[in-house]
Write a protein that holds these residues in place. Structure first.
Motif, PDB file in Angstrom:
ATOM      1  N   HIS A 107      73.596 -39.088  -9.249  1.00  0.00           N
ATOM      2  CA  HIS A 107      74.675 -40.030  -9.539  1.00  0.00           C
ATOM      3  C   HIS A 107      76.007 -39.405  -9.128  1.00  0.00           C
ATOM      4  O   HIS A 107      76.438 -38.415  -9.720  1.00  0.00           O
ATOM      5  CB  HIS A 107      74.711 -40.373 -11.033  1.00  0.00           C
ATOM      6  CG  HIS A 107      73.598 -41.268 -11.470  1.00  0.00           C
ATOM      7  ND1 HIS A 107      73.720 -42.174 -12.496  1.00  0.00           N
ATOM      8  CD2 HIS A 107      72.331 -41.410 -11.012  1.00  0.00           C
ATOM      9  CE1 HIS A 107      72.577 -42.825 -12.658  1.00  0.00           C
ATOM     10  NE2 HIS A 107      71.723 -42.368 -11.768  1.00  0.00           N
ATOM     11  N   PHE A 109      80.190 -39.511  -8.508  1.00  0.00           N
ATOM     12  CA  PHE A 109      81.308 -40.083  -9.249  1.00  0.00           C
ATOM     13  C   PHE A 109      82.592 -39.359  -8.883  1.00  0.00           C
ATOM     14  O   PHE A 109      82.575 -38.250  -8.340  1.00  0.00           O
ATOM     15  CB  PHE A 109      81.062 -39.959 -10.759  1.00  0.00           C
ATOM     16  CG  PHE A 109      80.659 -38.573 -11.184  1.00  0.00           C
ATOM     17  CD1 PHE A 109      81.607 -37.603 -11.467  1.00  0.00           C
ATOM     18  CD2 PHE A 109      79.319 -38.225 -11.266  1.00  0.00           C
ATOM     19  CE1 PHE A 109      81.239 -36.324 -11.827  1.00  0.00           C
ATOM     20  CE2 PHE A 109      78.932 -36.941 -11.627  1.00  0.00           C
ATOM     21  CZ  PHE A 109      79.900 -35.989 -11.910  1.00  0.00           C
ATOM     22  N   ASN A 113      86.667 -39.057 -13.696  1.00  0.00           N
ATOM     23  CA  ASN A 113      85.900 -39.664 -14.783  1.00  0.00           C
ATOM     24  C   ASN A 113      85.386 -38.619 -15.764  1.00  0.00           C
ATOM     25  O   ASN A 113      85.406 -38.829 -16.977  1.00  0.00           O
ATOM     26  CB  ASN A 113      84.733 -40.473 -14.206  1.00  0.00           C
ATOM     27  CG  ASN A 113      85.203 -41.749 -13.548  1.00  0.00           C
ATOM     28  OD1 ASN A 113      85.878 -42.558 -14.162  1.00  0.00           O
ATOM     29  ND2 ASN A 113      84.861 -41.923 -12.282  1.00  0.00           N
ATOM     30  N   THR A 131      80.819 -46.390 -18.491  1.00  0.00           N
ATOM     31  CA  THR A 131      80.317 -47.684 -18.027  1.00  0.00           C
ATOM     32  C   THR A 131      81.204 -48.253 -16.928  1.00  0.00           C
ATOM     33  O   THR A 131      82.414 -48.058 -16.918  1.00  0.00           O
ATOM     34  CB  THR A 131      80.242 -48.701 -19.181  1.00  0.00           C
ATOM     35  OG1 THR A 131      81.549 -48.894 -19.730  1.00  0.00           O
ATOM     36  CG2 THR A 131      79.300 -48.217 -20.267  1.00  0.00           C
ATOM     37  N   ASP A 132      80.575 -48.946 -16.015  1.00  0.00           N
ATOM     38  CA  ASP A 132      81.261 -49.618 -14.911  1.00  0.00           C
ATOM     39  C   ASP A 132      81.352 -51.101 -15.254  1.00  0.00           C
ATOM     40  O   ASP A 132      80.335 -51.772 -15.421  1.00  0.00           O
ATOM     41  CB  ASP A 132      80.467 -49.403 -13.624  1.00  0.00           C
ATOM     42  CG  ASP A 132      81.131 -50.034 -12.404  1.00  0.00           C
ATOM     43  OD1 ASP A 132      82.177 -50.686 -12.563  1.00  0.00           O
ATOM     44  OD2 ASP A 132      80.590 -49.875 -11.298  1.00  0.00           O
ATOM     45  N   VAL A 140      75.790 -52.997  -5.967  1.00  0.00           N
ATOM     46  CA  VAL A 140      74.900 -52.639  -7.073  1.00  0.00           C
ATOM     47  C   VAL A 140      73.565 -53.363  -6.929  1.00  0.00           C
ATOM     48  O   VAL A 140      73.519 -54.578  -6.709  1.00  0.00           O
ATOM     49  CB  VAL A 140      75.552 -52.982  -8.428  1.00  0.00           C
ATOM     50  CG1 VAL A 140      74.551 -52.785  -9.564  1.00  0.00           C
ATOM     51  CG2 VAL A 140      76.786 -52.122  -8.657  1.00  0.00           C
ATOM     52  N   VAL A 145      69.616 -51.228 -11.581  1.00  0.00           N
ATOM     53  CA  VAL A 145      70.682 -50.692 -12.421  1.00  0.00           C
ATOM     54  C   VAL A 145      70.400 -50.943 -13.907  1.00  0.00           C
ATOM     55  O   VAL A 145      69.815 -51.960 -14.286  1.00  0.00           O
ATOM     56  CB  VAL A 145      72.040 -51.317 -12.026  1.00  0.00           C
ATOM     57  CG1 VAL A 145      72.094 -52.798 -12.388  1.00  0.00           C
ATOM     58  CG2 VAL A 145      73.198 -50.560 -12.665  1.00  0.00           C
ATOM     59  N   ASP A 169      75.489 -48.942 -16.797  1.00  0.00           N
ATOM     60  CA  ASP A 169      75.402 -47.527 -17.150  1.00  0.00           C
ATOM     61  C   ASP A 169      75.587 -46.700 -15.874  1.00  0.00           C
ATOM     62  O   ASP A 169      74.877 -46.905 -14.890  1.00  0.00           O
ATOM     63  CB  ASP A 169      74.032 -47.279 -17.786  1.00  0.00           C
ATOM     64  CG  ASP A 169      73.654 -45.811 -17.873  1.00  0.00           C
ATOM     65  OD1 ASP A 169      74.548 -44.952 -17.761  1.00  0.00           O
ATOM     66  OD2 ASP A 169      72.454 -45.540 -18.051  1.00  0.00           O
ATOM     67  N   THR A 170      76.540 -45.760 -15.873  1.00  0.00           N
ATOM     68  CA  THR A 170      76.819 -44.963 -14.673  1.00  0.00           C
ATOM     69  C   THR A 170      76.077 -43.629 -14.648  1.00  0.00           C
ATOM     70  O   THR A 170      76.163 -42.898 -13.663  1.00  0.00           O
ATOM     71  CB  THR A 170      78.324 -44.673 -14.559  1.00  0.00           C
ATOM     72  OG1 THR A 170      78.736 -43.866 -15.671  1.00  0.00           O
ATOM     73  CG2 THR A 170      79.130 -45.963 -14.521  1.00  0.00           C
ATOM     74  N   ILE A 213      84.852 -46.324 -16.848  1.00  0.00           N
ATOM     75  CA  ILE A 213      85.143 -45.382 -15.776  1.00  0.00           C
ATOM     76  C   ILE A 213      86.311 -45.877 -14.943  1.00  0.00           C
ATOM     77  O   ILE A 213      86.758 -47.015 -15.063  1.00  0.00           O
ATOM     78  CB  ILE A 213      83.918 -45.162 -14.857  1.00  0.00           C
ATOM     79  CG1 ILE A 213      83.589 -46.448 -14.083  1.00  0.00           C
ATOM     80  CG2 ILE A 213      82.730 -44.662 -15.637  1.00  0.00           C
ATOM     81  CD1 ILE A 213      82.689 -46.219 -12.894  1.00  0.00           C
ATOM     82  N   GLU A 216      86.672 -49.090  -9.244  1.00  0.00           N
ATOM     83  CA  GLU A 216      86.209 -48.834  -7.881  1.00  0.00           C
ATOM     84  C   GLU A 216      87.371 -48.755  -6.906  1.00  0.00           C
ATOM     85  O   GLU A 216      87.336 -47.984  -5.948  1.00  0.00           O
ATOM     86  CB  GLU A 216      85.255 -49.943  -7.463  1.00  0.00           C
ATOM     87  CG  GLU A 216      84.690 -49.778  -6.069  1.00  0.00           C
ATOM     88  CD  GLU A 216      83.908 -50.991  -5.654  1.00  0.00           C
ATOM     89  OE1 GLU A 216      82.748 -50.816  -5.290  1.00  0.00           O
ATOM     90  OE2 GLU A 216      84.455 -52.090  -5.686  1.00  0.00           O
TER      91      GLU A 216
END
Length: 380
Positions: A107, A109, A113, A131-132, A140, A145, A169-170, A213, A216
């Motif tokens: 993952h 990022f 974050n 969380t996104d 996505v 996901v 959930d990231t 988070i 984007e």
């Protein structure tokens, strides 16, 4: 703070990219290295890595990386790596008895974050999930996901099959050891080894918190200090000293990086890399610097446009080679006659790390027009 990274799975969906998921490169850098470097940007240097499938390959790579980055890595073996990721988390129970950062090796990022998450005021027995909230992101995969439903700063529901959700959930968590107890309970009562199952148990008691988070738009569209710090981290001195042709490798990574940005947002973001390169190396671009070697020397071949053919100054200090000189350009006014054009002079400098295994007290420099050749004798 300790950081637990789950790197035990097989990664069957990425099998065509490589046999060990944590070691699959993205823009030339393995996934797990990107995760670790993003964490070290927040000052964390104590890592616990759960390995399983192809574990020895991952261990060998991380042993070398830990020496390069000056971090501590403790390996935790999960021989039952076929089970869900909660089982890998549970394997760390005997190693960590304090709040810790929990991440997945695959993952990626923005480091900001993590920097924000570790400052979250965590109560005993709680966890926090990054969380996104962009649930309409076309990138996505909704079939894969993990979805979450949040309310008033709390995780209420979590799972891949949720029909009502307002976030994703990231895979970025701040945990207390309560997560271990929750996994054990789900395992004993339902034979459930998923991390989501344990989080749902904590959520039912109000112990799972929501942390949004960075949007984007920041991750992909802003030229800020985070981008520069990430580039500094990825292209550190060890990168240059461990590669046979570091600037050629950098140029390849740059091209892949630009293509990835362009495919995502329609903007290559070349300015981010180019401005960073100019600041770090004094100008130019990776394509203007070549590194080569023979039995006796390591060479840097540097092209500097409009370089005046005169003696250059070279200095070696703190493991860096710096050359400086003068650039002279004619006026670009096309209406001027050739013999009346003005000349404009400016100084320049280029800096880069001294390679390993050379005697930096005996640096030689040659110039042939716009080409500068730096020779560093090898230590024998």
């Amino acid at each position: 703070m300790k950081c637990l990274i789950i790197a035990a799975g097989k990664g069957s969906r990425l099998w065509h990219k490589g046999k060990s998921k944590p070691l699959i490169p993205v823009l030339g850098i393995p996934l797990i290295e990107r995760v670790i470097r993003s964490v070290t940007a927040s000052g964390i240097d104590d890592f616990y890595i759960v390995i399983g499938y192809k574990g020895e390959q991952v261990r060998t790579f991380l042993d070398a990386l830990s020496k390069r980055l000056g971090i501590n890595v403790t390996f935790i073996i999960n021989n039952e790596w076929e089970k869900e990721n909660g089982y890998s988390v549970l394997k760390a129970k005997g190693y960590i008895n304090e709040p810790f950062l929990l991440l997945m090796a695959d993952h990626l990022f923005d480091p900001v974050n993590v920097n924000k998450l570790i400052k979250y005021p965590l109560d005993d027995g709680d966890i926090v999930i990054g969380t996104d909230k962009n649930v309409h992101n076309p990138l996505v995969d909704l079939q894969d996901v993990t979805r979450v439903y949040t309310e008033n700063g709390k995780i209420r529901k979590i799972g891949k099959g949720l029909t009502s959700y307002n976030g994703f959930d990231t895979g970025i968590f701040l945990c207390t050891p309560a997560i271990f107890n929750a996994i054990e309970r789900r395992l004993s009562e339902f034979n459930d080894t998923t991390l989501s199952g344990a989080i749902q148990l904590l959520a039912a008691h109000g112990n799972a918190n929501d942390h949004k988070i960075v949007p984007e738009s920041r991750l992909f569209n802003q030229e800020d200090s985070i981008d520069n710090s990430m580039l500094d981290s990825f292209f550190d001195d060890d990168f240059f000293r461990s590669k046979k042709s570091p600037f050629e490798e950098m140029e390849k990574i740059r091209e892949r990086m630009m293509r990835q940005f362009e495919s995502h947002s329609g903007d290559s973001k070349g300015g981010i890399f180019d401005s960073w390169f100019k600041k770090k190396f004094g100008g130019g671009n990776p394509g203007e610097i070549k590194q080569r070697e023979d039995d006796d020397f390591v060479y840097y071949d540097i092209t500097i446009k409009d370089l005046v053919n005169q003696k250059l100054d070279i200095q070696v200090q703190d493991g860096q080679i710096t050359i400086s000189g003068t650039i002279e350009k004619k006026s670009s006014d096309k209406e001027d006659k050739e013999n009346s054009r003005q000349y404009f002079s400016s100084t320049f400098h280029r800096s880069f790390p001294v390679p390993y295994g050379v005697d930096d007290t005996k640096v030689q420099i040659d110039q042939d027009g716009e080409k500068v050749i730096i020779k560093l004798p090898k230590i024998k």
